[in-house]
Design a protein around this motif. Structure first.
Motif, PDB file in Angstrom:
ATOM      1  N   GLU A  41      19.911   8.191   0.539  1.00 54.12           N
ATOM      2  CA  GLU A  41      19.254   6.946   0.159  1.00 54.12           C
ATOM      3  C   GLU A  41      17.992   7.265  -0.631  1.00 54.12           C
ATOM      4  O   GLU A  41      17.201   8.123  -0.238  1.00 54.12           O
ATOM      5  CB  GLU A  41      18.889   6.121   1.393  1.00 54.12           C
ATOM      6  N   ILE A  42      17.841   6.580  -1.752  1.00 55.80           N
ATOM      7  CA  ILE A  42      16.645   6.723  -2.578  1.00 55.80           C
ATOM      8  C   ILE A  42      15.784   5.485  -2.367  1.00 55.80           C
ATOM      9  O   ILE A  42      16.253   4.355  -2.537  1.00 55.80           O
ATOM     10  CB  ILE A  42      16.998   6.860  -4.063  1.00 55.80           C
ATOM     11  N   ARG A  43      14.544   5.707  -1.977  1.00 59.80           N
ATOM     12  CA  ARG A  43      13.594   4.614  -1.818  1.00 59.80           C
ATOM     13  C   ARG A  43      12.496   4.743  -2.868  1.00 59.80           C
ATOM     14  O   ARG A  43      12.123   5.850  -3.243  1.00 59.80           O
ATOM     15  CB  ARG A  43      12.978   4.625  -0.420  1.00 59.80           C
ATOM     16  N   LEU A  44      11.984   3.618  -3.313  1.00 60.20           N
ATOM     17  CA  LEU A  44      10.893   3.586  -4.283  1.00 60.20           C
ATOM     18  C   LEU A  44       9.728   2.850  -3.644  1.00 60.20           C
ATOM     19  O   LEU A  44       9.819   1.655  -3.354  1.00 60.20           O
ATOM     20  CB  LEU A  44      11.328   2.894  -5.574  1.00 60.20           C
ATOM     21  N   GLY A  45       8.646   3.582  -3.381  1.00 57.89           N
ATOM     22  CA  GLY A  45       7.497   2.984  -2.716  1.00 57.89           C
ATOM     23  C   GLY A  45       7.843   2.445  -1.345  1.00 57.89           C
ATOM     24  O   GLY A  45       7.284   1.437  -0.908  1.00 57.89           O
ATOM     25  N   GLY A  46       8.755   3.114  -0.653  1.00 59.24           N
ATOM     26  CA  GLY A  46       9.142   2.716   0.691  1.00 59.24           C
ATOM     27  C   GLY A  46      10.243   1.683   0.756  1.00 59.24           C
ATOM     28  O   GLY A  46      10.750   1.381   1.840  1.00 59.24           O
ATOM     29  N   ALA A  48       6.205  13.488 -15.914  1.00 59.42           N
ATOM     30  CA  ALA A  48       5.755  13.968 -14.608  1.00 59.42           C
ATOM     31  C   ALA A  48       4.461  13.285 -14.187  1.00 59.42           C
ATOM     32  O   ALA A  48       4.204  13.112 -12.985  1.00 59.42           O
ATOM     33  CB  ALA A  48       5.569  15.487 -14.654  1.00 59.42           C
ATOM     34  N   ALA A  49       3.646  12.862 -15.154  1.00 59.37           N
ATOM     35  CA  ALA A  49       2.368  12.215 -14.840  1.00 59.37           C
ATOM     36  C   ALA A  49       2.561  10.871 -14.156  1.00 59.37           C
ATOM     37  O   ALA A  49       1.659  10.376 -13.480  1.00 59.37           O
ATOM     38  CB  ALA A  49       1.542  12.041 -16.115  1.00 59.37           C
ATOM     39  N   GLU A  50       3.717  10.266 -14.326  1.00 57.08           N
ATOM     40  CA  GLU A  50       3.989   8.967 -13.704  1.00 57.08           C
ATOM     41  C   GLU A  50       4.484   9.099 -12.266  1.00 57.08           C
ATOM     42  O   GLU A  50       4.642   8.103 -11.571  1.00 57.08           O
ATOM     43  CB  GLU A  50       5.018   8.194 -14.533  1.00 57.08           C
ATOM     44  N   LEU A  51       4.723  10.329 -11.848  1.00 59.70           N
ATOM     45  CA  LEU A  51       5.278  10.590 -10.514  1.00 59.70           C
ATOM     46  C   LEU A  51       4.201  11.171  -9.601  1.00 59.70           C
ATOM     47  O   LEU A  51       3.615  12.203  -9.911  1.00 59.70           O
ATOM     48  CB  LEU A  51       6.447  11.574 -10.628  1.00 59.70           C
ATOM     49  N   ALA A  52       3.937  10.494  -8.478  1.00 56.47           N
ATOM     50  CA  ALA A  52       2.963  11.020  -7.513  1.00 56.47           C
ATOM     51  C   ALA A  52       3.608  12.087  -6.649  1.00 56.47           C
ATOM     52  O   ALA A  52       3.170  13.228  -6.618  1.00 56.47           O
ATOM     53  CB  ALA A  52       2.406   9.886  -6.641  1.00 56.47           C
ATOM     54  N   ASN A  53       4.658  11.715  -5.931  1.00 55.10           N
ATOM     55  CA  ASN A  53       5.376  12.698  -5.122  1.00 55.10           C
ATOM     56  C   ASN A  53       6.711  12.133  -4.664  1.00 55.10           C
ATOM     57  O   ASN A  53       6.988  10.936  -4.791  1.00 55.10           O
ATOM     58  CB  ASN A  53       4.545  13.153  -3.915  1.00 55.10           C
ATOM     59  N   ILE A  54       7.527  13.034  -4.159  1.00 54.78           N
ATOM     60  CA  ILE A  54       8.800  12.671  -3.547  1.00 54.78           C
ATOM     61  C   ILE A  54       8.863  13.387  -2.201  1.00 54.78           C
ATOM     62  O   ILE A  54       8.590  14.595  -2.128  1.00 54.78           O
ATOM     63  CB  ILE A  54      10.005  13.078  -4.413  1.00 54.78           C
ATOM     64  N   VAL A  55       9.188  12.667  -1.152  1.00 55.12           N
ATOM     65  CA  VAL A  55       9.217  13.264   0.180  1.00 55.12           C
ATOM     66  C   VAL A  55      10.477  12.818   0.906  1.00 55.12           C
ATOM     67  O   VAL A  55      11.064  11.772   0.606  1.00 55.12           O
ATOM     68  CB  VAL A  55       7.984  12.862   1.022  1.00 55.12           C
ATOM     69  N   TYR A  56      10.897  13.661   1.856  1.00 53.09           N
ATOM     70  CA  TYR A  56      11.938  13.230   2.785  1.00 53.09           C
ATOM     71  C   TYR A  56      11.297  12.297   3.805  1.00 53.09           C
ATOM     72  O   TYR A  56      10.165  12.519   4.243  1.00 53.09           O
ATOM     73  CB  TYR A  56      12.556  14.420   3.507  1.00 53.09           C
ATOM     74  N   ARG A  97       7.192   8.055  -4.731  1.00 54.00           N
ATOM     75  CA  ARG A  97       5.933   7.342  -4.929  1.00 54.00           C
ATOM     76  C   ARG A  97       5.458   7.542  -6.358  1.00 54.00           C
ATOM     77  O   ARG A  97       5.381   8.678  -6.854  1.00 54.00           O
ATOM     78  CB  ARG A  97       4.870   7.862  -3.960  1.00 54.00           C
ATOM     79  N   LEU A  98       5.148   6.434  -7.020  1.00 52.73           N
ATOM     80  CA  LEU A  98       4.658   6.508  -8.391  1.00 52.73           C
ATOM     81  C   LEU A  98       3.160   6.788  -8.400  1.00 52.73           C
ATOM     82  O   LEU A  98       2.456   6.519  -7.432  1.00 52.73           O
ATOM     83  CB  LEU A  98       4.947   5.202  -9.131  1.00 52.73           C
ATOM     84  N   ALA A  99       2.675   7.351  -9.490  1.00 59.90           N
ATOM     85  CA  ALA A  99       1.252   7.667  -9.621  1.00 59.90           C
ATOM     86  C   ALA A  99       0.431   6.390  -9.666  1.00 59.90           C
ATOM     87  O   ALA A  99       0.928   5.308 -10.010  1.00 59.90           O
ATOM     88  CB  ALA A  99       1.020   8.495 -10.889  1.00 59.90           C
ATOM     89  N   ASP A 100      -0.856   6.511  -9.309  1.00 56.25           N
ATOM     90  CA  ASP A 100      -1.759   5.367  -9.350  1.00 56.25           C
ATOM     91  C   ASP A 100      -1.777   4.765 -10.755  1.00 56.25           C
ATOM     92  O   ASP A 100      -1.875   5.483 -11.756  1.00 56.25           O
ATOM     93  CB  ASP A 100      -3.182   5.788  -8.962  1.00 56.25           C
TER      94      ASP A 100
END
Length: 285
Positions: free
Chosen positions: A32-37, A67-75, A94-97
């Motif tokens: 499952e891929i989530r975007l901002g939860g 890559a600048a638009e991406l904050a992080n990806i976590v399990y 999670r997208l960057a601020d």
């Protein structure tokens, strides 16, 4: 984390002789891929390169371009399997601020399979309105590739498929230079996942757009694979099997060079022939 391969007992029949033996199979698990939860999509994939897969999927959906638009990806730690252990089958992006989180309801089915990918894309407008790097905008040195170079790619792709060698059950996508040098290769039960992993790794490494590269895929060339190539700025897509009619329409619309039935010295060029060093056609039936 999930394994790329698993072992299963099989009954083998050869010339009437029956025996039992272990067989190596490619692993297939849902992710499952989530975007901002918020849940976005579920894909059936071969475990491995999960973060690149998620990033590449979001590139193809027009959410990410650098890559600048991406904050992080976590399990997601809350995703547990049997015994309370993390299943590693849910990732949150999670997208960057400052990067707006799109209101993605995906007006189409958000379940993707390993065979057909994300189903329900019915319009060329899905790409026309979101592509960040028009393929008709040539780089300083226009992309040109020799047919002989293309002819060598299937064998180079096959030789680099390490897991396929053990299982016989994986598709692959590979990125090459126009001189035929292998840049990257990813394997997965789904062609679309393999391409997403290629594109996601490129995004993470700050390499988009891939405007001087050739994408080679095992199997056929679907509309979705053409879309993913266009969204990553890849000008040439080659496949060992046939394209669909909608894939050809999209290639023509966007200026992508689309090659199918690439086998030995034979190939069909369906669109974008201006990037190939071709002799004049013998006939125009």
């Amino acid at each position: 984390m999930g394994r790329v391969t698993e072992r299963r007992r099989v009954i083998r029949i050869r010339d009437g002789a029956v025996s039992t033996r272990p067989d190596t199979l490619v692993a297939e698990e849902p992710m499952e891929i989530r975007l901002g939860g918020k849940p976005l999509a579920i894909t059936m994939r071969t475990p491995g390169d999960d973060f690149a897969l998620a990033a590449g999927f979001l590139v193809s959906e027009g959410v990410l371009a650098s890559a600048a638009e991406l904050a992080n990806i976590v399990y997601c730690a809350g995703a547990t399997g049997e015994g309370g252990s993390n299943s590693y089958n849910v990732v949150d992006v999670r997208l960057a601020d400052g990067v707006p989180v799109p209101d993605i309801t995906l007006e189409r089915n958000v379940y993707t399979t390993s065979s057909c990918g994300l189903c329900g894309k019915a319009s060329l407008d899905a790409v026309r309105t979101t592509a960040r790097w028009p393929l008709d905008t040539s780089p300083d040195t226009p992309v040109r590739i020799e047919p002989a170079t293309l002819s060598a790619l299937p064998d180079r792709l096959r030789a680099a498929q390490r897991v396929f060698e053990r299982t016989g059950g994986l598709h692959a996508a590979a990125l090459f230079t126009t001189d035929g040098e292998l840049i990257d290769i990813r394997e997965d039960v789904g062609r679309h996942n393999a391409v997403d992993k290629i594109v996601g790794r490129a995004l993470q490494q700050g390499q988009l757009p891939l405007s001087s590269c050739v994408l080679m895929v095992s199997g056929r060339a679907s509309f979705e694979l053409v879309q993913k190539a266009v969204m990553a700025g890849i000008p040439v897509l080659a496949a060992v099997s046939a394209p669909s009619s909608l894939a050809v329409d999209l290639a023509v619309e966007t200026g992508l060079t689309l090659v199918g039935f690439l086998r030995g010295t034979s190939m069909n060029v369906y669109a974008g022939e201006h990037r190939l060093a071709l002799s004049p056609a013998a006939s125009t039936d």
